[in-house]
Design a protein around this motif. Sequence first.
Motif, PDB file in Angstrom:
ATOM      1  N   GLY A  25       0.827  -1.212   0.000  1.00 37.20           N
ATOM      2  CA  GLY A  25       0.000   0.000   0.000  1.00 37.20           C
ATOM      3  C   GLY A  25       0.859   1.258   0.000  1.00 37.20           C
ATOM      4  N   GLU A  26       1.948   1.224   0.756  1.00 36.88           N
ATOM      5  CA  GLU A  26       2.889   2.346   0.808  1.00 36.88           C
ATOM      6  C   GLU A  26       3.529   2.551  -0.571  1.00 36.88           C
ATOM      7  N   LEU A  27       3.875   1.451  -1.232  1.00 37.34           N
ATOM      8  CA  LEU A  27       4.489   1.534  -2.564  1.00 37.34           C
ATOM      9  C   LEU A  27       3.504   2.052  -3.607  1.00 37.34           C
ATOM     10  N   ALA A  28       2.225   1.700  -3.436  1.00 38.30           N
ATOM     11  CA  ALA A  28       1.192   2.149  -4.386  1.00 38.30           C
ATOM     12  C   ALA A  28       1.160   3.672  -4.490  1.00 38.30           C
ATOM     13  N   LYS A  29       1.503   4.367  -3.399  1.00 37.48           N
ATOM     14  CA  LYS A  29       1.516   5.838  -3.399  1.00 37.48           C
ATOM     15  C   LYS A  29       2.624   6.393  -4.300  1.00 37.48           C
ATOM     16  N   MET A  30       3.671   5.580  -4.522  1.00 39.39           N
ATOM     17  CA  MET A  30       4.876   6.067  -5.184  1.00 39.39           C
ATOM     18  C   MET A  30       4.981   5.660  -6.651  1.00 39.39           C
ATOM     19  N   PHE A 248      -5.115  -6.833  -0.013  1.00 47.03           N
ATOM     20  CA  PHE A 248      -4.965  -5.829  -1.069  1.00 47.03           C
ATOM     21  C   PHE A 248      -5.675  -4.520  -0.687  1.00 47.03           C
ATOM     22  N   GLU A 249      -6.297  -4.486   0.493  1.00 53.24           N
ATOM     23  CA  GLU A 249      -7.120  -3.326   0.868  1.00 53.24           C
ATOM     24  C   GLU A 249      -6.313  -2.041   0.926  1.00 53.24           C
ATOM     25  N   PHE A 250      -5.087  -2.129   1.443  1.00 58.06           N
ATOM     26  CA  PHE A 250      -4.255  -0.920   1.569  1.00 58.06           C
ATOM     27  C   PHE A 250      -3.885  -0.381   0.188  1.00 58.06           C
ATOM     28  N   ILE A 251      -3.633  -1.288  -0.748  1.00 55.27           N
ATOM     29  CA  ILE A 251      -3.338  -0.891  -2.132  1.00 55.27           C
ATOM     30  C   ILE A 251      -4.570  -0.232  -2.748  1.00 55.27           C
ATOM     31  N   GLU A 252      -5.713  -0.900  -2.606  1.00 50.52           N
ATOM     32  CA  GLU A 252      -6.930  -0.435  -3.273  1.00 50.52           C
ATOM     33  C   GLU A 252      -7.403   0.908  -2.736  1.00 50.52           C
ATOM     34  N   GLU A 253      -7.148   1.141  -1.458  1.00 54.03           N
ATOM     35  CA  GLU A 253      -7.494   2.438  -0.860  1.00 54.03           C
ATOM     36  C   GLU A 253      -6.692   3.540  -1.545  1.00 54.03           C
ATOM     37  N   LEU A 255      -5.160   3.410  -4.562  1.00 53.42           N
ATOM     38  CA  LEU A 255      -5.521   3.512  -5.987  1.00 53.42           C
ATOM     39  C   LEU A 255      -6.870   4.193  -6.171  1.00 53.42           C
ATOM     40  N   SER A 256      -7.783   3.944  -5.249  1.00 57.52           N
ATOM     41  CA  SER A 256      -9.108   4.586  -5.306  1.00 57.52           C
ATOM     42  C   SER A 256      -8.986   6.091  -5.125  1.00 57.52           C
ATOM     43  N   LEU A 257      -8.165   6.513  -4.173  1.00 59.04           N
ATOM     44  CA  LEU A 257      -7.959   7.958  -3.943  1.00 59.04           C
ATOM     45  C   LEU A 257      -7.295   8.597  -5.155  1.00 59.04           C
ATOM     46  N   GLN A 258      -6.335   7.890  -5.754  1.00 62.61           N
ATOM     47  CA  GLN A 258      -5.639   8.436  -6.931  1.00 62.61           C
ATOM     48  C   GLN A 258      -6.589   8.616  -8.109  1.00 62.61           C
ATOM     49  N   SER A 259      -7.510   7.665  -8.261  1.00 59.91           N
ATOM     50  CA  SER A 259      -8.438   7.723  -9.401  1.00 59.91           C
ATOM     51  C   SER A 259      -9.446   8.867  -9.271  1.00 59.91           C
ATOM     52  N   GLN A 260      -9.632   9.349  -8.034  1.00 62.02           N
ATOM     53  CA  GLN A 260     -10.593  10.440  -7.791  1.00 62.02           C
ATOM     54  C   GLN A 260      -9.976  11.799  -8.059  1.00 62.02           C
ATOM     55  N   LYS A 261      -8.646  11.845  -8.193  1.00 61.43           N
ATOM     56  CA  LYS A 261      -7.963  13.132  -8.395  1.00 61.43           C
ATOM     57  C   LYS A 261      -8.135  13.629  -9.817  1.00 61.43           C
TER      58      LYS A 261
END
Length: 261
Positions: A25-30, A248-253, A255-261
């Motif tokens: 999930g931390e890596l998904a941010k990067m 996968f919840e931390f990743i999906e959280e 990715l979901s926030l990124q898709s809303q931007k």
Amino acid sequence: MIYLKTDEEIAFLRESNLLVGKTLGELAKMIKPGVSTLELDRIAEAFIRDHGAIPGFLHYQGFPNTLCTSVNDQVVHGIPNKQPLKEGDVVSIDCGVLLNGFYGDSAYTFEVGEVSEDIKQLLRVTRESLYQGISKAVAGSRLGDLGHAIQSYTESYGYSVVREMVGHGVGRHLHEAPEVPNYGRPGNGVKLAEGMVIAIEPMINMGKRNIVQEKDGWTIRTVDRKPSAHFEHTVAIRKGDAEILSSFEFIEEVLSLQSQK
């Protein structure tokens, strides 16, 4: 020898696997164009150590890094490097940790920027096939039932299943018995019993199933250079539904926030 875990051991395994999920999930941010897999590797190692754990892959049988990062036609075991990820790439990130004497192991294939529709479908189907396999991971089923569920689902889309690389048991060792193929015949193979903990990890190719090992001695890629996808959960076998220990919840959280931007 297949080791059946106690509820207490499964609780430790859940903790280890949740940390893997948080790391991913931390890596998904990067993950974005311009970031190198070596940068992601450094972030993952620091995050794991900050949470009181040890990177499970680092120096395992000589592997040089914390993450396996496999880009595009690389299937698994890619070594992080300084090359920046590009728009339209996909990168499978496989991560393991050792915490309280037990391993966690999970993998997710990420999109880098905007990817093509055919790549999106490969990732979606591979991810769905993981859950097809998990649905058969119950006490009394056989590994052939699980493998067949993954194989039949992915092949119905015209994809192919890598045969040489398989899932595995997880516990006090990163790789334990039994091996967990992503193909098989119903009713065949090892019988699943309550207390078994296994990593299920479909590796699915867009083209042919044939693979080759690179000269680095680790990286596995497709022979035809077509893309591959890889998703992995560690699960505990129960009498009812399998208990998914990774997340996968931390990743999906993210990715979901990124898709809303």
